[in-house]
Design a protein around this motif. Structure first.
Motif, PDB file in Angstrom:
ATOM      1  N   ALA A  20     -15.418  14.848  -0.067  1.00 13.25           N
ATOM      2  CA  ALA A  20     -14.788  14.978   1.249  1.00 13.25           C
ATOM      3  C   ALA A  20     -15.370  14.016   2.277  1.00 13.25           C
ATOM      4  CB  ALA A  20     -14.908  16.421   1.747  1.00 13.25           C
ATOM      5  N   VAL A  21     -16.679  13.797   2.236  1.00 12.64           N
ATOM      6  CA  VAL A  21     -17.278  12.932   3.248  1.00 12.64           C
ATOM      7  C   VAL A  21     -17.696  11.596   2.638  1.00 12.64           C
ATOM      8  CG1 VAL A  21     -19.043  12.758   5.040  1.00 12.64           C
ATOM      9  CG2 VAL A  21     -18.099  14.987   4.439  1.00 12.64           C
ATOM     10  N   VAL A  23     -16.531   9.810  -0.025  1.00 16.99           N
ATOM     11  CA  VAL A  23     -15.476   8.842  -0.353  1.00 16.99           C
ATOM     12  C   VAL A  23     -14.938   8.121   0.893  1.00 16.99           C
ATOM     13  CG1 VAL A  23     -13.133   8.630  -1.276  1.00 16.99           C
ATOM     14  CG2 VAL A  23     -14.848   9.909  -2.542  1.00 16.99           C
ATOM     15  N   PRO A  24     -14.523   8.847   1.943  1.00 14.63           N
ATOM     16  CA  PRO A  24     -14.038   8.128   3.129  1.00 14.63           C
ATOM     17  C   PRO A  24     -15.082   7.185   3.723  1.00 14.63           C
ATOM     18  CG  PRO A  24     -13.441  10.431   3.274  1.00 14.63           C
ATOM     19  CD  PRO A  24     -14.331  10.304   2.092  1.00 14.63           C
ATOM     20  N   LEU A  25     -16.343   7.629   3.792  1.00 17.94           N
ATOM     21  CA  LEU A  25     -17.368   6.770   4.391  1.00 17.94           C
ATOM     22  C   LEU A  25     -17.641   5.556   3.513  1.00 17.94           C
ATOM     23  CD1 LEU A  25     -19.983   9.177   5.983  1.00 17.94           C
ATOM     24  CD2 LEU A  25     -17.931   8.149   6.950  1.00 17.94           C
ATOM     25  N   LEU A  27     -15.485   4.108   1.591  1.00 19.52           N
ATOM     26  CA  LEU A  27     -14.350   3.194   1.809  1.00 19.52           C
ATOM     27  C   LEU A  27     -14.568   2.354   3.067  1.00 19.52           C
ATOM     28  CD1 LEU A  27     -11.241   2.528   1.026  1.00 19.52           C
ATOM     29  CD2 LEU A  27     -10.763   4.002   2.967  1.00 19.52           C
ATOM     30  N   VAL A  28     -15.019   3.008   4.140  1.00 16.70           N
ATOM     31  CA  VAL A  28     -15.263   2.286   5.388  1.00 16.70           C
ATOM     32  C   VAL A  28     -16.346   1.224   5.169  1.00 16.70           C
ATOM     33  CG1 VAL A  28     -16.136   2.500   7.745  1.00 16.70           C
ATOM     34  CG2 VAL A  28     -14.579   4.222   6.837  1.00 16.70           C
ATOM     35  N   GLU A  41      -5.412  -4.579   0.160  1.00 17.44           N
ATOM     36  CA  GLU A  41      -5.098  -3.296  -0.468  1.00 17.44           C
ATOM     37  C   GLU A  41      -6.401  -2.533  -0.602  1.00 17.44           C
ATOM     38  OE1 GLU A  41      -2.898  -3.618  -4.069  1.00 17.44           O
ATOM     39  OE2 GLU A  41      -1.183  -4.562  -3.074  1.00 17.44           O
ATOM     40  N   PRO A  42      -6.660  -1.605   0.341  1.00 14.74           N
ATOM     41  CA  PRO A  42      -7.971  -0.966   0.361  1.00 14.74           C
ATOM     42  C   PRO A  42      -8.235  -0.169  -0.917  1.00 14.74           C
ATOM     43  CG  PRO A  42      -6.477   0.013   1.966  1.00 14.74           C
ATOM     44  CD  PRO A  42      -5.759  -1.127   1.367  1.00 14.74           C
ATOM     45  N   ASN A  43      -9.426  -0.352  -1.505  1.00 12.41           N
ATOM     46  CA  ASN A  43      -9.822   0.479  -2.646  1.00 12.41           C
ATOM     47  C   ASN A  43     -11.319   0.725  -2.574  1.00 12.41           C
ATOM     48  OD1 ASN A  43     -11.142  -1.834  -3.684  1.00 12.41           O
ATOM     49  ND2 ASN A  43      -9.192  -2.492  -4.581  1.00 12.41           N
ATOM     50  N   LEU A  44     -11.832   1.463  -3.555  1.00 13.00           N
ATOM     51  CA  LEU A  44     -13.224   1.887  -3.488  1.00 13.00           C
ATOM     52  C   LEU A  44     -14.165   0.921  -4.201  1.00 13.00           C
ATOM     53  CD1 LEU A  44     -12.660   5.710  -4.140  1.00 13.00           C
ATOM     54  CD2 LEU A  44     -12.884   4.534  -1.954  1.00 13.00           C
ATOM     55  N   TRP A 239      -7.822  -4.806   7.486  1.00  8.58           N
ATOM     56  CA  TRP A 239      -8.661  -3.614   7.317  1.00  8.58           C
ATOM     57  C   TRP A 239     -10.130  -3.931   7.469  1.00  8.58           C
ATOM     58  CZ3 TRP A 239      -6.629   0.746   8.093  1.00  8.58           C
ATOM     59  CH2 TRP A 239      -5.352   1.071   7.615  1.00  8.58           C
ATOM     60  N   PHE A 243     -12.372  -1.695  10.011  1.00  7.47           N
ATOM     61  CA  PHE A 243     -13.484  -0.839   9.596  1.00  7.47           C
ATOM     62  C   PHE A 243     -14.825  -1.312  10.134  1.00  7.47           C
ATOM     63  CE2 PHE A 243     -10.654   0.901   6.091  1.00  7.47           C
ATOM     64  CZ  PHE A 243     -10.327   1.986   6.876  1.00  7.47           C
ATOM     65  N   VAL A 246     -14.713   0.342  13.341  1.00  8.00           N
ATOM     66  CA  VAL A 246     -14.945   1.791  13.219  1.00  8.00           C
ATOM     67  C   VAL A 246     -16.433   2.082  13.103  1.00  8.00           C
ATOM     68  CG1 VAL A 246     -14.638   3.771  11.677  1.00  8.00           C
ATOM     69  CG2 VAL A 246     -12.686   2.336  12.248  1.00  8.00           C
TER      70      VAL A 246
ATOM     71  N   ASP B 150      -0.272   1.540  -1.114  1.00  4.68           N
ATOM     72  CA  ASP B 150      -1.171   0.589  -1.785  1.00  4.68           C
ATOM     73  C   ASP B 150      -2.623   0.961  -1.540  1.00  4.68           C
ATOM     74  OD1 ASP B 150       1.188  -0.873  -2.162  1.00  4.68           O
ATOM     75  OD2 ASP B 150       0.867  -1.923  -0.263  1.00  4.68           O
ATOM     76  N   ALA B 152      -6.345   3.435  -1.379  1.00  4.05           N
ATOM     77  CA  ALA B 152      -7.428   3.702  -2.323  1.00  4.05           C
ATOM     78  C   ALA B 152      -7.135   4.885  -3.246  1.00  4.05           C
ATOM     79  CB  ALA B 152      -8.721   3.948  -1.547  1.00  4.05           C
ATOM     80  N   TRP B 180      -9.945  18.292   8.307  1.00  3.65           N
ATOM     81  CA  TRP B 180     -11.130  17.568   7.816  1.00  3.65           C
ATOM     82  C   TRP B 180     -11.979  17.080   8.984  1.00  3.65           C
ATOM     83  CZ3 TRP B 180     -12.770  12.457   8.414  1.00  3.65           C
ATOM     84  CH2 TRP B 180     -13.771  12.022   7.542  1.00  3.65           C
TER      85      TRP B 180
END
Lengths: 274, 306
Positions: A20-21, A23-25, A27-28, A41-44, A239, A243, A246, B150, B152, B180
């Motif tokens: 929950a926390v 993965v999003p962080l 990604l940033v 294309e944002p990915n991890l 992106w 980020f 952010v 597209d 993640a 969340w």
């Protein structure tokens, strides 16, 4: 305690925190270090080529970050100070005096907790006062909006402070303003920490009211700038810049929280739930 | 003789205003002028605009007129006829309900998981509080990057789901994001509530042979009532005023299916139709009042019953 729960609970906490926390962080963090081509294309995935430095530098120059930061400080700091000082004075009176008039004034002053601010007519009023698109206008709007929060928390807190403390000072001949400054304010420290972080949190990240009152231009705050940077991606995703922005925008709030953490928790405990 | 009336002022200060003696004690010790600045600012920049909001929706105020004239119900007719009024009411209420549900559900579960005061728990409380510290706008962008077609999530799952492009499901996705973002705050308040439950009460329940479930439903849940009141009220009312997360993830789309009140106002104000936006703002005010008053009364009564 059953053994399943004993080991299952920390495992569940770790899993939830990671998903929950984490993965999003993550990604940033990784996206803010990627070149534009990789970030479209944002990915991890980890960046194939790292360029955090130039992304952050771009966010600073293209995103007008320094100006935004200064603008944010110039409206948020005075708003917070006013909310705290005016709120504490009012809360003291509301907590200590008992009459129908006091109850009515208190109810009115905390009505802002429930009622939505009339943002469109605020613009009209500010125009008539010559405060539209100005920092004092923005400060007045934030102060009016968040006073309810601080008055609510502080009044609850002061009611729990024994009157004897004030009476002792009064017998020594201290006038009200000295009792307020020397006794009430210092005792309010935990709840001041709570109110500070709440109001800062709201005002630092606000874009809605800032959009109506300040608009874009020279006085744009950090969130307004971020909105501009992100809205510019109509034609080409950026992106990596969003980020980077952010991260920089969030760090001050994280720092404030880490410094005041313990007081914040005790303030919430005594203010909201009794 | 004036100062002798005030009993708690045994050492009369020379030159003190004589009038003081005839005032009630409260007026001397906690004078109104400490509250006055707050009342003035609050009245001037919160109450007054809300009062003006009962006038401007009935005018033709816009960027196309130099003077403002009274036009009656025209603005309300316009927003009712083009369907945006009912849609905004429906969307906002649904949003608030789901967001409050998720925020409180997540918050309560986290509070129960992290209840004991250990070092491990303190660290993870801070971790789950992080989303509260990140601005709602930034949160929106993070989830847009995660949930884009597209994005993640689809790339990890190997799927091609339009998370933010469904006219039915996207509203729920956005409320989950809202939950969340604010779950950390609910968690803190529930933790405070749990801490306030006297230890001997739990001890007594255990002596009577109550298991964890029984203890929760019969002792802890009723004792959490004030925390529930505060959390549900602030979550429900706060999410009716939502803007940033929706704007950053969907911008009100697809096909206006997530267009809550504030998104509508933002869009229409941008077009220069101020009075029309103001009409929507008045409706928001009325909707919030009709929801908030019974809600607060109901939850308070529930607190007393439990």
């Amino acid at each position: 305690m059953s053994p399943i729960w004993r080991y299952g609970r920390p495992a569940l906490v770790l899993l939830l925190a990671g998903l929950a926390v984490g993965v999003p962080l993550w990604l940033v963090a990784v996206t803010s270090a990627k070149p534009q081509a990789e970030a479209i294309e944002p990915n991890l995935d980890l960046p194939r080529s790292w360029q955090p430095g130039s992304n952050y530098a771009d966010a600073v120059s293209e995103g007008e970050m320094l100006r935004g930061f200064l603008n944010s400080l110039l409206v948020v700091v005075p708003s917070v100070l006013l909310v705290l000082i005016l709120g504490a004075g009012a809360a003291w009176v509301f907590a200590r005096r008992k009459s129908k008039l006091v109850s009515a004034a208190y109810a009115l002053c905390i009505s802002g907790l429930l009622l939505p601010p009339a943002v469109i007519t605020i613009v009209m009023e500010l125009r008539q006062l010559g405060l539209a698109n100005t920092r004092p206008g923005m400060i007045a709007v934030y102060t009016g909006m968040y006073l309810s929060t601080s008055i609510f928390f502080m009044t609850g807190f002061i009611r729990a402070i024994p009157m004897e403390l004030e009476e002792a000072a009064r017998i020594d001949g201290a006038p009200p303003w000295r009792i307020f400054a020397r006794i009430v304010l210092p005792l309010l420290r935990p709840v001041i920490a709570t109110a500070t972080i709440m109001v800062m949190l709201y005002a630092w990240s606000d874009i809605f009211y800032a959009f109506f009152v300040l608009g874009g231009g020279d006085r744009a705050t950090l969130p307004l700038n971020l909105y501009q940077v992100a809205s510019a991606q109509l034609y080409l995703n950026n992106w990596h810049l969003v980020f980077a922005y952010v991260v920089v925008m969030s760090l001050p709030m994280v720092a404030v929280f880490l410094v005041g953490q313990r007081k914040i928790v005790s303030g919430i405990t005594s203010g909201a739930v009794k | 003789m004036a100062h002798t009336v005030v009993r708690s002022e045994p050492t009369p200060v020379t030159g003190a205003p004589k009038k003081v003696g005839r005032l009630p004690r409260a007026a001397v010790h906690h004078p109104w002028w400490f509250a006055l600045p707050a009342i003035v600012v609050f009245a001037g920049f919160f109450l007054l605009p809300n009062l003006l909001n009962f006038y401007y929706p009935f005018t033709n105020w816009s960027s196309y007129h130099s003077d403002i004239a009274f036009t009656g119900l025209d603005n309300f007719k316009t927003i009712a006829d083009d369907g945006s009024l009912l849609r905004a009411i429906r969307t906002t209420l649904l949003y608030a309900l789901l967001a409050a549900l998720f925020q409180n559900g997540f918050g309560l579960v986290l509070a129960l998981l992290l209840e004991d005061d250990t070092r491990f728990n303190r660290f993870f409380r801070a971790v789950f509080f992080l989303p509260v510290l990140i601005s709602a706008l930034a949160t929106g962008y993070v989830f847009q990057a995660l949930l884009d077609q597209d994005g993640a999530v689809n790339s990890v799952l190997g799927t091609d789901i339009p998370w933010l492009g469904s006219t039915t499901w996207t509203l729920i996705v956005v409320t989950l994001i809202h939950g969340w973002k604010w779950m950390g705050l609910s968690m803190l308040i529930y933790l405070a509530g749990l801490k306030g439950i006297p230890g001997d009460m739990l001890e007594a329940a255990r002596m009577d042979g109550a298991g964890p479930w029984r203890t929760f439903w019969s002792v802890r849940w009723p004792m959490l009532a004030p925390a529930v009141t505060f959390n549900v009220t602030t979550a429900l009312i706060g999410s009716m005023n939502t803007f940033d997360i929706v704007q950053a993830t969907t911008g009100g789309g697809p096909a206006a299916s997530t267009e809550v009140f504030n998104i509508y106002m933002f869009r229409i104000f941008g077009q220069g139709l101020y009075a029309q936006a103001s009409a929507m703002s008045l409706v928001l005010f009325l909707v919030v009042v009709t929801v908030a008053i019974p809600l607060v009364i109901g939850l308070r009564r529930r607190e007393q019953l439990l």
